[in-house]
Design an enzyme around this catalytic site. Sequence first.
Site, PDB file in Angstrom:
ATOM      1  N   THR A  18      -5.864 -15.938  -0.851  1.00  0.00           N
ATOM      2  CA  THR A  18      -6.110 -14.500  -0.953  1.00  0.00           C
ATOM      3  C   THR A  18      -7.452 -14.153  -0.327  1.00  0.00           C
ATOM      4  OG1 THR A  18      -6.939 -14.875  -3.172  1.00  0.00           O
ATOM      5  CG2 THR A  18      -4.695 -14.154  -2.989  1.00  0.00           C
ATOM      6  N   SER A 113      -8.346  -2.337  -5.075  1.00  0.00           N
ATOM      7  CA  SER A 113      -7.373  -1.512  -4.353  1.00  0.00           C
ATOM      8  C   SER A 113      -6.638  -0.544  -5.265  1.00  0.00           C
ATOM      9  CB  SER A 113      -6.413  -2.421  -3.592  1.00  0.00           C
ATOM     10  OG  SER A 113      -5.665  -1.651  -2.682  1.00  0.00           O
ATOM     11  N   HIS A 114      -5.312  -0.705  -5.349  1.00  0.00           N
ATOM     12  CA  HIS A 114      -4.475   0.243  -6.100  1.00  0.00           C
ATOM     13  C   HIS A 114      -4.390  -0.115  -7.577  1.00  0.00           C
ATOM     14  CE1 HIS A 114      -2.327  -3.191  -4.652  1.00  0.00           C
ATOM     15  NE2 HIS A 114      -1.517  -3.063  -5.672  1.00  0.00           N
ATOM     16  N   ASP A 277      -4.725   5.399  -2.020  1.00  0.00           N
ATOM     17  CA  ASP A 277      -4.968   4.538  -3.183  1.00  0.00           C
ATOM     18  C   ASP A 277      -6.453   4.417  -3.511  1.00  0.00           C
ATOM     19  OD1 ASP A 277      -5.700   2.939  -1.012  1.00  0.00           O
ATOM     20  OD2 ASP A 277      -5.114   1.094  -2.026  1.00  0.00           O
ATOM     21  N   ASP A 279      -8.912   2.383  -2.874  1.00  0.00           N
ATOM     22  CA  ASP A 279      -9.920   2.117  -1.839  1.00  0.00           C
ATOM     23  C   ASP A 279      -9.579   2.777  -0.506  1.00  0.00           C
ATOM     24  OD1 ASP A 279      -7.743   0.382  -1.522  1.00  0.00           O
ATOM     25  OD2 ASP A 279      -8.956  -1.122  -0.503  1.00  0.00           O
ATOM     26  N   ASP A 281      -6.982   2.617   1.636  1.00  0.00           N
ATOM     27  CA  ASP A 281      -6.287   2.007   2.776  1.00  0.00           C
ATOM     28  C   ASP A 281      -4.779   2.240   2.755  1.00  0.00           C
ATOM     29  OD1 ASP A 281      -5.859   0.286   0.682  1.00  0.00           O
ATOM     30  OD2 ASP A 281      -6.581  -1.510   1.705  1.00  0.00           O
ATOM     31  N   ARG A 282      -4.248   2.755   1.632  1.00  0.00           N
ATOM     32  CA  ARG A 282      -2.802   3.000   1.574  1.00  0.00           C
ATOM     33  C   ARG A 282      -2.492   4.483   1.740  1.00  0.00           C
ATOM     34  NH1 ARG A 282       0.195  -0.887  -2.680  1.00  0.00           N
ATOM     35  NH2 ARG A 282      -0.892  -2.805  -2.125  1.00  0.00           N
ATOM     36  N   THR A 344       2.870 -11.307   4.733  1.00  0.00           N
ATOM     37  CA  THR A 344       2.291 -10.192   3.988  1.00  0.00           C
ATOM     38  C   THR A 344       0.770 -10.292   3.933  1.00  0.00           C
ATOM     39  OG1 THR A 344       4.268  -9.976   2.644  1.00  0.00           O
ATOM     40  CG2 THR A 344       2.233  -9.129   1.695  1.00  0.00           C
ATOM     41  N   GLU A 363       2.755  -2.227   6.866  1.00  0.00           N
ATOM     42  CA  GLU A 363       3.429  -2.960   5.807  1.00  0.00           C
ATOM     43  C   GLU A 363       4.241  -1.986   4.971  1.00  0.00           C
ATOM     44  OE1 GLU A 363       1.314  -6.599   4.123  1.00  0.00           O
ATOM     45  OE2 GLU A 363      -0.245  -5.075   4.137  1.00  0.00           O
ATOM     46  N   GLU A 364       5.304  -2.521   4.364  1.00  0.00           N
ATOM     47  CA  GLU A 364       6.152  -1.685   3.514  1.00  0.00           C
ATOM     48  C   GLU A 364       5.403  -1.180   2.280  1.00  0.00           C
ATOM     49  OE1 GLU A 364       6.703  -2.988   0.331  1.00  0.00           O
ATOM     50  OE2 GLU A 364       5.530  -4.714   1.000  1.00  0.00           O
ATOM     51  N   LYS A 376      -5.819  -1.497   7.019  1.00  0.00           N
ATOM     52  CA  LYS A 376      -4.913  -0.362   6.990  1.00  0.00           C
ATOM     53  C   LYS A 376      -5.730   0.864   6.599  1.00  0.00           C
ATOM     54  CE  LYS A 376      -3.132  -1.803   2.436  1.00  0.00           C
ATOM     55  NZ  LYS A 376      -3.313  -3.262   2.310  1.00  0.00           N
ATOM     56  N   ARG A 496       8.661  -9.647  -6.213  1.00  0.00           N
ATOM     57  CA  ARG A 496       9.025  -8.525  -5.353  1.00  0.00           C
ATOM     58  C   ARG A 496      10.336  -8.859  -4.640  1.00  0.00           C
ATOM     59  NH1 ARG A 496       4.492  -5.726  -6.052  1.00  0.00           N
ATOM     60  NH2 ARG A 496       2.431  -6.565  -5.561  1.00  0.00           N
TER      61      ARG A 496
HETATM   62  C1  VG1 Z   1       0.331  -6.332  -1.957  1.00  0.00           C
HETATM   63  C2  VG1 Z   1       1.253  -5.817  -0.878  1.00  0.00           C
HETATM   64  C3  VG1 Z   1       0.746  -6.268   0.476  1.00  0.00           C
HETATM   65  C4  VG1 Z   1      -0.700  -5.785   0.666  1.00  0.00           C
HETATM   66  C5  VG1 Z   1      -1.561  -6.265  -0.488  1.00  0.00           C
HETATM   67  C6  VG1 Z   1      -2.967  -5.711  -0.431  1.00  0.00           C
HETATM   68  O1  VG1 Z   1       0.311  -7.738  -1.934  1.00  0.00           O
HETATM   69  O2  VG1 Z   1       2.582  -6.252  -1.097  1.00  0.00           O
HETATM   70  O3  VG1 Z   1       1.592  -5.767   1.477  1.00  0.00           O
HETATM   71  O4  VG1 Z   1      -1.219  -6.278   1.868  1.00  0.00           O
HETATM   72  O5  VG1 Z   1      -0.984  -5.846  -1.724  1.00  0.00           O
HETATM   73  O6  VG1 Z   1      -2.970  -4.309  -0.414  1.00  0.00           O
HETATM   74  P1  VG1 Z   1       1.178  -8.644  -2.940  1.00  0.00           P
HETATM   75  O7  VG1 Z   1       0.816 -10.059  -2.650  1.00  0.00           O
HETATM   76  O8  VG1 Z   1       0.828  -8.190  -4.324  1.00  0.00           O
HETATM   77  O9  VG1 Z   1       2.609  -8.327  -2.645  1.00  0.00           O
HETATM   78  V1  VG1 Z   1      -4.315  -3.430  -1.028  1.00  0.00           V
HETATM   79  O10 VG1 Z   1      -4.092  -1.794  -0.759  1.00  0.00           O
HETATM   80  O11 VG1 Z   1      -4.133  -3.931  -2.658  1.00  0.00           O
HETATM   81  O12 VG1 Z   1      -5.616  -4.136  -0.335  1.00  0.00           O
HETATM   82 CO    CO Z   2      -5.860  -0.595  -1.088  1.00  0.00          CO
END
Ligand code: VG1
Ligand code: CO
Length: 541
Positions: A18, A113-114, A277, A279, A281-282, A344, A363-364, A376, A496
């Site tokens: 990570t 992040s989120h 979100d 930070d 980026d989403r 991912t 990314e999705e 992003k 997921r």
């Molecule tokens: C998730 C998303 C992934 C994204 C990552 C970080 O990871 O699926 O697409 O890059 O979060 O996003 P995971 O391993 O939980 O599926 V952010 O906005 O949290 O930096």
């Molecule tokens: Co984020």
Amino acid sequence: MQAISTPTTPIAGQKPGTSGLRKKTRVFMQPGYLESFVQAIWNGIGGVQGKVLVLGGDGRYFNDRAAQVILRMAAASGAARVITGAGAILSTPAASNLIRQRGADGGIILSASHNPGGPDADFGVKYNIANGGPAPEAVTAAIHAASEALDHYLTLEAPDIDLSHLGETRLGDMVVEVVDPVADYADLMETLFDFKVMRALLQNGFQLRFDAMHAVTGPYAVEILERRLGAAPGSVINARPLPDFGQGHPDPNPVWAKPLYDAMFAPGAPDFAAASDGDGDRNMVMGRGIYVTPSDSLALLAAQAHLCPGYAGGLKGVARSMPTSRAVDRVAQSRGWPCYATPTGWKFFGTLLDAGRVTLCGEESFGTGSDHVREKDGLWAVLMWLNILAVTGKPVAQLMADHWAEFGRTWYSRHDYEGIDAATAEALISDLRAALPGLPGQQAGGLRIESAEDFAYTDPVDGSRAERQGIQIGFAGGERAVLRLSGTGTEGATLRVYLEAYERVPRGDDTQAALAPVLAAVEALAGIRARTGRAGPDVVT
Ligand code: VG1
Ligand code: CO
């Protein structure tokens, strides 16, 4: 000022793959814990002596105190300069931009992040490299190794620095430079998009609503959408960043941004809505009466990018994460662009962007971006949409209908099973992995399996290899299912499940109905309900 050396605290459970460390806030607040991880970063990157670093975060609980700790530690280890946003605030894309613009050696972003924020929620620390992007695997592995070998950290005995005023101060021999967190980023956006045509759109009665979810994009969105583009005051809602995001879950999707989502299907809905979100980026994008899946958003943006000044010359290529739908592949194929599928995580786009092989990627998981930064970028995506809406004059629903008419419709949904028992989740994936070689040719649910693999990726630029990136199953009718475990959760495991189907001439508008056969196939193959005891997913996007 004297540098002091203190024994470290073990950093339990840092996953080597990570790009940062995400933990409960109280874990980070344990004496010496944050310090130990930061020292591991310094050691893992070969020290910070003489280096210039960027530092900022999304303003969540503990952001302010963590920033002071990191400043003292950077000074103690000989960094030349740390550039930080006022109040130690920077959105992730703004931090990426600042690293690039200032030619910094790297940067630290404070965010989970989120994930929710607060003393009982989540905190995170992430290291970005000189290209402005998340540290690649080689760097995170070095940081992980350094964390295991750590026996002390260095800090200074010094009072907190006032980060509320712009300008330079000194901490020991290090310069602390406090900058406006918004200005440079907003200027960058003006170079990419046609602000004149967007301003005209907003002046002609086009209504916009942006939900900042009480997170970091509030001040960025107010400056860009309301001040520079003239959207009506109040177009940006939940604009005030709060340390606990107003007790919310700053995750822009139909579940966590439900009020905005519902408003777009209710009378009086604005023309266009978006959310970002924690930070920044989403992004989630909606039109009146329509929700655009992130995979479709990426495809639409790629198909229409040439309408925006920054992309008028066309795209060099596109990239998506493997689980992201193949809607963008169909655009790339018709335009003759190279199209890459990566594991991912945004870090895998870095080499492709640096090498000029791709211009747009996504990314999705509500992430879209381009070569303007190496993260992003939520507001960037919103502005690109606005620019396209302004030039075409079409409503969102019409743009999407025209897109599907041209390229067909790629039905897509992600089902998340959160907080499941880690051992159960691991067993589910490893049993599936073991069964893979025998699957092609078999029936699952009503579908015939054509291919089955555990996704592995060799970076076409630097040759680095990433294995076990998700179980990918292809079916005879072009349907696809992907199963993987989240790497960003802080509690138990999150499974997921990504579902995809394709119709050249789309019928109806019910995504889950279109995907029901794929879901039945997944259930037959993985037995998620029986294994987890769950009746269904916790979050469907
Ligand atoms: C998730 C998303 C992934 C994204 C990552 C970080 O990871 O699926 O697409 O890059 O979060 O996003 P995971 O391993 O939980 O599926 V952010 O906005 O949290 O930096
Ligand atoms: Co984020």
